[in-house]
Design a protein around this motif. Structure first.
Motif, short mmCIF file in Angstrom:
data_model
loop_
_atom_site.label_atom_id
_atom_site.label_comp_id
_atom_site.label_asym_id
_atom_site.label_seq_id
_atom_site.Cartn_x
_atom_site.Cartn_y
_atom_site.Cartn_z
N ASP A 97 -20.04 4.21 50.78
CA ASP A 97 -21.04 4.16 49.71
C ASP A 97 -20.56 3.47 48.43
N ILE A 98 -19.36 2.88 48.44
CA ILE A 98 -18.96 2.10 47.25
C ILE A 98 -19.54 0.69 47.28
N ARG A 99 -20.18 0.31 48.39
CA ARG A 99 -20.65 -1.08 48.53
C ARG A 99 -21.54 -1.58 47.39
N PRO A 100 -22.46 -0.75 46.88
CA PRO A 100 -23.29 -1.27 45.76
C PRO A 100 -22.46 -1.68 44.54
N TYR A 101 -21.34 -1.01 44.31
CA TYR A 101 -20.48 -1.38 43.17
C TYR A 101 -19.76 -2.70 43.45
N ASN A 102 -19.35 -2.93 44.70
CA ASN A 102 -18.79 -4.23 45.07
C ASN A 102 -19.78 -5.35 44.75
N MET A 103 -21.04 -5.11 45.12
CA MET A 103 -22.05 -6.16 44.95
C MET A 103 -22.36 -6.37 43.47
N LYS A 104 -22.49 -5.27 42.72
CA LYS A 104 -22.83 -5.37 41.30
C LYS A 104 -21.69 -6.00 40.50
N GLN A 105 -20.45 -5.65 40.84
CA GLN A 105 -19.29 -6.09 40.05
C GLN A 105 -18.64 -7.35 40.64
N HIS A 106 -19.13 -7.81 41.78
CA HIS A 106 -18.56 -8.98 42.45
C HIS A 106 -17.05 -8.86 42.56
N ALA A 107 -16.56 -7.70 42.96
CA ALA A 107 -15.11 -7.49 43.00
C ALA A 107 -14.75 -6.44 44.05
N HIS A 108 -13.51 -6.58 44.54
CA HIS A 108 -12.92 -5.52 45.34
C HIS A 108 -12.62 -4.33 44.44
N VAL A 109 -12.64 -3.13 44.98
CA VAL A 109 -12.24 -1.94 44.23
C VAL A 109 -10.81 -1.57 44.64
N PRO A 110 -9.89 -1.45 43.68
CA PRO A 110 -8.54 -1.00 44.02
C PRO A 110 -8.57 0.44 44.52
N VAL A 111 -7.87 0.69 45.63
CA VAL A 111 -7.84 2.02 46.25
C VAL A 111 -6.37 2.45 46.38
N TYR A 112 -6.02 3.54 45.73
CA TYR A 112 -4.65 4.04 45.71
C TYR A 112 -4.51 5.21 46.66
N ALA A 113 -3.53 5.13 47.58
CA ALA A 113 -3.34 6.19 48.57
C ALA A 113 -1.91 6.16 49.08
N SER A 114 -1.45 7.31 49.56
CA SER A 114 -0.12 7.36 50.19
C SER A 114 -0.16 6.57 51.50
N ALA A 115 1.02 6.24 52.03
CA ALA A 115 1.10 5.50 53.29
C ALA A 115 0.38 6.28 54.41
N HIS A 116 0.56 7.60 54.41
CA HIS A 116 -0.06 8.43 55.44
C HIS A 116 -1.59 8.40 55.32
N THR A 117 -2.09 8.52 54.10
CA THR A 117 -3.55 8.48 53.90
C THR A 117 -4.09 7.09 54.24
N GLN A 118 -3.34 6.05 53.91
CA GLN A 118 -3.78 4.69 54.27
C GLN A 118 -3.95 4.55 55.78
N ALA A 119 -3.03 5.14 56.53
CA ALA A 119 -3.13 5.05 58.00
C ALA A 119 -4.41 5.73 58.48
N ILE A 120 -4.76 6.85 57.87
CA ILE A 120 -6.01 7.54 58.26
C ILE A 120 -7.22 6.69 57.87
N LEU A 121 -7.19 6.07 56.69
CA LEU A 121 -8.30 5.22 56.26
C LEU A 121 -8.48 4.05 57.23
N ARG A 122 -7.38 3.45 57.65
CA ARG A 122 -7.47 2.29 58.56
C ARG A 122 -8.05 2.68 59.92
N ARG A 123 -7.75 3.91 60.34
CA ARG A 123 -8.26 4.40 61.62
C ARG A 123 -9.73 4.80 61.51
N THR A 124 -10.04 5.56 60.45
CA THR A 124 -11.39 6.11 60.30
C THR A 124 -12.40 5.01 59.98
#
Ligand SMILES: [Zn+2]
Ligand SMILES: [Zn+2]
Length: 267
Positions: A97-124
Motif C-alpha cells: 500500500d505504499i504505491r500511491p506515495y511512490n506515484m505521488k512523489q515520483h521516488a523510491h521509498v528508503p526501507v531500513y531493515a535488518s538482514a534477517h528482516t530483509q530476507a523475509i521481505l524478499r520472500r514474502t
C-alpha cells in the motif's frame, strides 16, 4: 502528518500511534468477548505501527496489514522512509500500500531493515524484487540494511535489539523516546540504551504469560527499572479493556490507543 510544518518546533517530532493492537487486531474476527464487543473506540485496535513526523517528512515504523486504513485516518500525505522492527506478518503485510506515495512523489521509498528482516521481505514480496515485466505497479523501495545507528528522513535512530521468543526484533530509540514492540526479553546492553527517556512505548500483550510477548506485569517491571517520564503500552490483545486496565496502572503508565499522538524531543 501532512507536509506543513505547523506542529513541529526545531528538534522535535510528532509521534502518532497508528495501531495499538496485537497480530489479529481487536475486535478479533469471530470473537464475542466484552472487549471485542466494546463500544469504547479505545478498545478498537488495528495492527501495530507508529508514525514519526519531523521537518515535514514522515517515517513509518512497520507496514501493518491495516496500513491503508491507518494512513487514511491519520491523513498521511507523504511517506519518506519505512523502518522495520521485524518480519512477522502483522508488521509487514501493508507494504504493497505504499504505491500511491511512490506515484505521488515520483521516488523510491528508503526501507531500513535488518538482514534477517530483509530476507523475509524478499520472500514474502517476491514480486517486488523479481524484476519481472509488469503491466501494473509494484512498490518502489530502496532496501537499506540496519547494522547500527542510522538516519532516516533526517531523524537519528538507535536500534535496540531484543529477543522475541526464539527470534530477534529491533526496537528503536529516537531522541528522548523509544518504541519497543514484540519482545519477550530486553538484554542488559539494550536496557542501557533506554535510560533517560521522556516516553517509552512498549508492548504488553495481556496478563497471561506468552512465550514471545511481554505481559503487563513484565512491562511494568521494565518501566520501573528504566523510569521514563511516561510509558505507553501497545500490541494489546482483547484480554485488556482500555479503561479498566488504565485504572490499575501507575499514573505514568497508560494504555496506548489508535490515534494517540504526542511530541518527542529529538535533540
Ligand atoms: Zn506483532
Ligand atoms: Zn475478543
Amino acid at each position: 502528518m501532512d507536509s506543513s510544518p505547523h506542529h513541529e518546533g526545531p528538534g522535535t517530532a510528532r509521534l502518532t500511534m497508528l495501531g495499538s493492537g496485537t497480530s489479529m487486531g481487536v475486535p478479533s474476527l469471530g470473537c464475542g468477548c466484552r472487549v471485542c464487543r466494546s463500544t469504547d473506540p479505545h478498545d478498537s485496535r488495528t495492527r501495530p505501527s507508529i508514525l514519526l513526523s519531523a521537518g515535514g517528512r514522515n517515517i513509518l515504523i512497520d507496514t501493518s496489514p491495516d496500513f491503508r486504513l491507518q494512513a487514511l485516518r491519520a491523513h498521511i500525505a507523504r511517506l519518506d522512509a519505512v523502518v522495520y522492527t521485524h518480519g512477522h506478518a502483522d508488521h509487514i503485510l501493508g507494504l504493497d500500500d505504499i504505491r500511491p506515495y511512490n506515484m505521488k512523489q515520483h521516488a523510491h521509498v528508503p526501507v531500513y531493515a535488518s538482514a534477517h528482516t530483509q530476507a523475509i521481505l524478499r520472500r514474502t514480496f517476491a514480486y517486488i524484487f523479481d524484476d519481472a515485466p509488469t503491466m501494473s505497479t509494484v512498490p518502489a523501495i530502496d532496501l537499506r540494511e540496519i547494522t547500527g545507528p542510522f538516519d532516516a528522513a533526517g531523524v537519528r535512530f538507535q536500534p535496540v535489539p531484543a529477543h522475541h521468543g526464539n527470534t530477534e526484533v529491533l526496537g528503536f530509540r529516537f531522541g528522548r523516546a523509544a518504541y519497543l514492540t514484540d519482545f519477550s526479553e530486553i538484554p542488559a546492553p539494550s536496557m542501557d540504551l533506554l535510560r533517560g527517556l521522556d516516553d517509552l512505548i512498549l508492548s504488553a500483550l495481556r496478563d497471561k504469560p506468552h512465550p514471545m510477548h511481554s505481559t503487563v506485569a513484565n512491562s511494568l517491571d521494565i518501566v520501573r527499572t528504566l523510569a521514563p517520564r511516561r510509558a505507553w503500552f501497545t500490541h494489546i490483545s482483547h484480554d485488556l479493556p482500555h479503561d479498566e486496565t488504565n485504572a490499575r496502572l501507575p499514573a505514568n503508565v497508560r494504555m496506548g490507543y489508535d490515534g494517540l499522538t504526542f511530541e518527542v524531543a529529538l535533540g
